[in-house]
Design a protein around this motif. Sequence first.
Motif, PDB file in Angstrom:
ATOM      1  N   THR A   8       0.853  -1.186   0.000  1.00 14.54           N
ATOM      2  CA  THR A   8       0.000   0.000   0.000  1.00 14.54           C
ATOM      3  C   THR A   8       0.889   1.236   0.000  1.00 14.54           C
ATOM      4  N   ASP A   9       0.315   2.365  -0.406  1.00 11.76           N
ATOM      5  CA  ASP A   9       1.082   3.608  -0.374  1.00 11.76           C
ATOM      6  C   ASP A   9       0.167   4.771  -0.016  1.00 11.76           C
ATOM      7  N   GLY A  10       0.814   5.888   0.323  1.00 12.59           N
ATOM      8  CA  GLY A  10       0.083   7.096   0.664  1.00 12.59           C
ATOM      9  C   GLY A  10       0.951   8.304   0.407  1.00 12.59           C
ATOM     10  N   THR A  11       0.343   9.460   0.165  1.00 18.50           N
ATOM     11  CA  THR A  11       1.083  10.678  -0.125  1.00 18.50           C
ATOM     12  C   THR A  11       0.562  11.832   0.725  1.00 18.50           C
ATOM     13  N   ALA A  12       1.405  12.848   0.873  1.00 20.87           N
ATOM     14  CA  ALA A  12       1.019  14.065   1.589  1.00 20.87           C
ATOM     15  C   ALA A  12       1.792  15.238   1.004  1.00 20.87           C
ATOM     16  N   ALA A  13       1.132  16.374   0.920  1.00 22.18           N
ATOM     17  CA  ALA A  13       1.767  17.557   0.355  1.00 22.18           C
ATOM     18  C   ALA A  13       2.742  18.177   1.351  1.00 22.18           C
ATOM     19  N   ILE A  14       3.924  18.549   0.871  1.00 20.83           N
ATOM     20  CA  ILE A  14       4.904  19.281   1.675  1.00 20.83           C
ATOM     21  C   ILE A  14       4.868  20.744   1.238  1.00 20.83           C
ATOM     22  N   THR A  15       4.558  21.635   2.182  1.00 14.00           N
ATOM     23  CA  THR A  15       4.480  23.061   1.868  1.00 14.00           C
ATOM     24  C   THR A  15       5.447  23.842   2.760  1.00 14.00           C
ATOM     25  N   ILE A  30       9.076   2.336   3.093  1.00 15.89           N
ATOM     26  CA  ILE A  30       9.990   3.286   2.443  1.00 15.89           C
ATOM     27  C   ILE A  30       9.282   4.627   2.364  1.00 15.89           C
ATOM     28  N   ILE A  31       9.953   5.659   2.861  1.00 19.72           N
ATOM     29  CA  ILE A  31       9.381   7.008   2.842  1.00 19.72           C
ATOM     30  C   ILE A  31      10.262   7.897   1.981  1.00 19.72           C
ATOM     31  N   TYR A  32       9.669   8.449   0.927  1.00 22.26           N
ATOM     32  CA  TYR A  32      10.375   9.378   0.052  1.00 22.26           C
ATOM     33  C   TYR A  32       9.993  10.795   0.461  1.00 22.26           C
ATOM     34  N   ILE A  33      11.001  11.639   0.717  1.00 24.31           N
ATOM     35  CA  ILE A  33      10.737  13.015   1.129  1.00 24.31           C
ATOM     36  C   ILE A  33      11.485  13.975   0.205  1.00 24.31           C
ATOM     37  N   PRO A  34      11.016  15.225   0.095  1.00 29.48           N
ATOM     38  CA  PRO A  34      11.727  16.202  -0.727  1.00 29.48           C
ATOM     39  C   PRO A  34      13.135  16.455  -0.188  1.00 29.48           C
ATOM     40  N   GLU A  35      14.117  16.463  -1.053  1.00 29.07           N
ATOM     41  CA  GLU A  35      15.491  16.660  -0.615  1.00 29.07           C
ATOM     42  C   GLU A  35      15.740  18.065  -0.092  1.00 29.07           C
ATOM     43  N   ASN A  36      14.834  19.003  -0.414  1.00 23.46           N
ATOM     44  CA  ASN A  36      14.990  20.375   0.078  1.00 23.46           C
ATOM     45  C   ASN A  36      14.165  20.643   1.341  1.00 23.46           C
ATOM     46  N   TYR A  37      13.525  19.617   1.900  1.00 22.03           N
ATOM     47  CA  TYR A  37      12.818  19.788   3.172  1.00 22.03           C
ATOM     48  C   TYR A  37      13.843  20.004   4.277  1.00 22.03           C
ATOM     49  N   ASP A  38      13.692  21.071   5.060  1.00 21.11           N
ATOM     50  CA  ASP A  38      14.738  21.447   6.017  1.00 21.11           C
ATOM     51  C   ASP A  38      14.196  21.730   7.422  1.00 21.11           C
ATOM     52  N   GLN A  39      13.017  21.186   7.742  1.00 23.61           N
ATOM     53  CA  GLN A  39      12.448  21.439   9.060  1.00 23.61           C
ATOM     54  C   GLN A  39      12.732  20.279  10.020  1.00 23.61           C
ATOM     55  N   ASN A  40      11.741  19.708  10.635  1.00 19.89           N
ATOM     56  CA  ASN A  40      11.938  18.726  11.706  1.00 19.89           C
ATOM     57  C   ASN A  40      11.412  17.346  11.325  1.00 19.89           C
ATOM     58  N   MET A  41      12.074  16.303  11.868  1.00 16.13           N
ATOM     59  CA  MET A  41      11.603  14.941  11.697  1.00 16.13           C
ATOM     60  C   MET A  41      11.656  14.230  13.038  1.00 16.13           C
ATOM     61  N   LYS A  42      10.608  13.452  13.309  1.00 17.24           N
ATOM     62  CA  LYS A  42      10.542  12.660  14.531  1.00 17.24           C
ATOM     63  C   LYS A  42      10.199  11.229  14.146  1.00 17.24           C
ATOM     64  N   ILE A  43      11.072  10.293  14.512  1.00 13.15           N
ATOM     65  CA  ILE A  43      10.896   8.895  14.137  1.00 13.15           C
ATOM     66  C   ILE A  43      10.779   8.051  15.405  1.00 13.15           C
ATOM     67  N   ASP A  44       9.690   7.289  15.506  1.00 10.89           N
ATOM     68  CA  ASP A  44       9.434   6.457  16.684  1.00 10.89           C
ATOM     69  C   ASP A  44       9.173   5.027  16.208  1.00 10.89           C
ATOM     70  N   LEU A  45      10.105   4.109  16.560  1.00  7.92           N
ATOM     71  CA  LEU A  45       9.978   2.704  16.167  1.00  7.92           C
ATOM     72  C   LEU A  45       9.858   1.826  17.400  1.00  7.92           C
TER      73      LEU A  45
END
Length: 288
Positions: free
Chosen positions: A32-39, A107-122
């Motif tokens: 399955t896959d899903g998308t979200a807009a990065i603004t 697998i998560i593909y993100i914009p290479e120019n995204y420069d804010q915050n990321m939080k990963i919880d596994l």
Amino acid sequence: MKRIFFLLIVIVGLYLVFNRSFHFPVMQASKTDGTAAITKQTEVISVDVANVSTTIIPEDRPNLKAVYNGKQKLSVKENGDAIKVSVKGKWFHWFNWLSFSEKNKLIIYIPENYDQNMKIDLGSGNVNFSGESRTNPMKLNELSIDIGSGNMKLKNLEVKQFEHDGASGNVNVNSLKAERSSFDLGSGNVDIQHYVGAIKADVASGELDIQMDQLTDSIQLDLSSGNIKLDLPKSADFTMKGDVSSGNISCNFPLKSKEINKGSINGRHGSGKHLIQLDVSSGNIHIF
């Protein structure tokens, strides 16, 4: 007689429920896959998964895309300035260990120019996150990674604030530049190569192996049981304070104002600008 008949019905019913849950196609792995807009208003990307191997890939794209292969449920949601990617077990996954396998991948593909915050919880599993190269790293404001049990591999990243918290597993970092970093690990090994910035590491049991390309700020390393290897550039300016309750300390640098006692070493190299504090309860410290 009626009671026996009733018990037989209950037993047959339970058998059918378990047989249906474990053998019907709904339990088969699916993609399955899903998308979200990065603004410009997107301030944080949150990843919350359990028992999944997760890979994050920056690339030339305008949005976030998540591709999941496994038996659980993928969710990608936008909520104001935040995007949340989650993978959670469905109602029939009573036993988490049944959900985890090598095929359980995100697998998560993100914009290479995204420069804010990321939080990963596994909950458990592995996480891999790499920028393009050492000369063109992925740049973020804050990166926080929390792993219950599993391994973490990071490569070619530049962040202002980095935080890692893991119960058990191994940490492998190659080329990380940060204003501040903290590594907190219950049991496992931490191997950091080509690091620049202030660093604080606390490991209950394991090995700490850190190689610095530049010494630009303070270093604080605490280890309850294990060994510390600290590889510093020859031009490093530092004041060192090292203590070992049970073990040895060795230093290849010629130190000024050098004081060596059993289980402790104090001294200065160069101007002594940056403070290095090393503390091991049981084990060895080697600085070179």
